[in-house]
Design a protein around this motif. Structure first.
Motif, PDB file in Angstrom:
ATOM      1  N   ARG A  22       0.833  -1.215   0.000  1.00  4.36           N
ATOM      2  CA  ARG A  22       0.000   0.000   0.000  1.00  4.36           C
ATOM      3  C   ARG A  22       0.866   1.263   0.000  1.00  4.36           C
ATOM      4  NH1 ARG A  22      -2.605  -3.044   4.301  1.00  4.36           N
ATOM      5  NH2 ARG A  22      -4.328  -4.207   3.402  1.00  4.36           N
ATOM      6  N   GLN A  53       2.209   1.891  -3.444  1.00  4.47           N
ATOM      7  CA  GLN A  53       1.147   2.460  -4.263  1.00  4.47           C
ATOM      8  C   GLN A  53       0.951   3.944  -3.947  1.00  4.47           C
ATOM      9  OE1 GLN A  53      -2.803   1.013  -3.426  1.00  4.47           O
ATOM     10  NE2 GLN A  53      -3.406   1.235  -5.580  1.00  4.47           N
ATOM     11  N   ASN A  54       0.979   4.278  -2.686  1.00  9.51           N
ATOM     12  CA  ASN A  54       0.843   5.667  -2.253  1.00  9.51           C
ATOM     13  C   ASN A  54       1.993   6.515  -2.796  1.00  9.51           C
ATOM     14  OD1 ASN A  54       0.046   7.964  -0.940  1.00  9.51           O
ATOM     15  ND2 ASN A  54       0.612   7.267   1.097  1.00  9.51           N
ATOM     16  N   SER A  77       7.811   0.212  -7.777  1.00  8.59           N
ATOM     17  CA  SER A  77       7.666  -1.237  -7.760  1.00  8.59           C
ATOM     18  C   SER A  77       7.911  -1.777  -6.363  1.00  8.59           C
ATOM     19  CB  SER A  77       8.658  -1.891  -8.719  1.00  8.59           C
ATOM     20  OG  SER A  77       8.403  -1.492 -10.038  1.00  8.59           O
ATOM     21  N   PHE A 100       3.361  -0.071  -9.677  1.00  7.90           N
ATOM     22  CA  PHE A 100       2.211   0.832  -9.658  1.00  7.90           C
ATOM     23  C   PHE A 100       2.480   2.015 -10.577  1.00  7.90           C
ATOM     24  CE2 PHE A 100       2.010  -1.384  -5.603  1.00  7.90           C
ATOM     25  CZ  PHE A 100       0.698  -1.824  -5.610  1.00  7.90           C
ATOM     26  N   GLY A 132      -1.947   5.103  -9.347  1.00  7.38           N
ATOM     27  CA  GLY A 132      -1.478   3.969  -8.567  1.00  7.38           C
ATOM     28  C   GLY A 132      -2.036   2.632  -9.000  1.00  7.38           C
ATOM     29  N   ARG A 133      -2.357   2.498 -10.269  1.00  6.89           N
ATOM     30  CA  ARG A 133      -2.898   1.239 -10.777  1.00  6.89           C
ATOM     31  C   ARG A 133      -1.764   0.239 -10.949  1.00  6.89           C
ATOM     32  NH1 ARG A 133      -6.756   1.562 -15.775  1.00  6.89           N
ATOM     33  NH2 ARG A 133      -8.194   2.104 -14.113  1.00  6.89           N
ATOM     34  N   PRO A 134      -1.943  -0.998 -10.468  1.00  7.25           N
ATOM     35  CA  PRO A 134      -0.881  -1.990 -10.620  1.00  7.25           C
ATOM     36  C   PRO A 134      -0.789  -2.476 -12.061  1.00  7.25           C
ATOM     37  CG  PRO A 134      -2.792  -2.984  -9.593  1.00  7.25           C
ATOM     38  CD  PRO A 134      -3.082  -1.514  -9.723  1.00  7.25           C
ATOM     39  N   VAL A 178      -3.691  -8.248  -4.637  1.00 11.37           N
ATOM     40  CA  VAL A 178      -3.660  -6.893  -5.195  1.00 11.37           C
ATOM     41  C   VAL A 178      -4.580  -6.919  -6.403  1.00 11.37           C
ATOM     42  CG1 VAL A 178      -2.243  -5.049  -6.161  1.00 11.37           C
ATOM     43  CG2 VAL A 178      -1.265  -6.594  -4.448  1.00 11.37           C
ATOM     44  N   GLY A 218      -6.138  -1.744  -7.688  1.00 10.84           N
ATOM     45  CA  GLY A 218      -4.970  -1.711  -6.823  1.00 10.84           C
ATOM     46  C   GLY A 218      -5.296  -1.946  -5.362  1.00 10.84           C
TER      47      GLY A 218
END
Length: 148
Positions: free
Chosen positions: A57, A60-61, A71, A111, A116-118, A137, A142
């Protein structure tokens, strides 16, 4: 009053303070000996899964707030976050995190900046003995969660 002029006292049955203290000391000594010998796999799996999920998380942030792809890589006893410029400190300021006594699937999740899309959906199994927790995930959003 009894026939001799004295009041009869009720006989209370119970434990004395000394007896209770002795029992508590014995229970404490047994717990002190037994608890470190417990090797319950689920006690190891859940904290590792929670920490890895939190760091995913965080990666992603970072991708969203810094507008740069980040990554998250896990496997081989450690996990880390990186971007195009190299390694990025984890949420605790360390360069990499580690885990012991559990097996974790080797996975890298990247991300995208801004949203923040994986780069795709991922599942990371964390296991020890028969205890397994899976970190998921979601590919589209995400969203990171744990299934035990």
């Amino acid at each position: 009053m009894s026939g001799n002029g004295r009041a009869t006292s009720a006989h209370w049955r119970g434990f004395t303070t000394t007896e209770l203290l002795i029992v508590l000391v014995i229970v404490g000594v047994l717990a002190f000996i037994a608890i470190p010998r417990l090797d319950i796999p689920s006690l190891k799996v859940a904290p590792v899964a929670e920490q890895i999920a939190a760091e995913i998380r965080y990666a992603q942030n970072l991708a969203m707030t810094r507008s740069a792809a980040h990554s998250f890589t896990v496997g081989g006893g450690s996990y880390s976050i990186s971007n195009a410029g190299g390694g990025v400190p984890l949420s605790n300021g360390e360069g990499a995190g580690s885990y012991e006594d559990v097996t974790v699937d080797a996975v890298t999740v990247t991300f995208s900046p801004r949203f923040g899309r994986p780069d795709g959906g991922s599942s990371i199994a964390v296991s020890a003995g028969s205890s397994v927790a899976t970190i998921v995930v979601e590919g589209e959003t995400g969203y990171v969660y744990i299934v035990e």
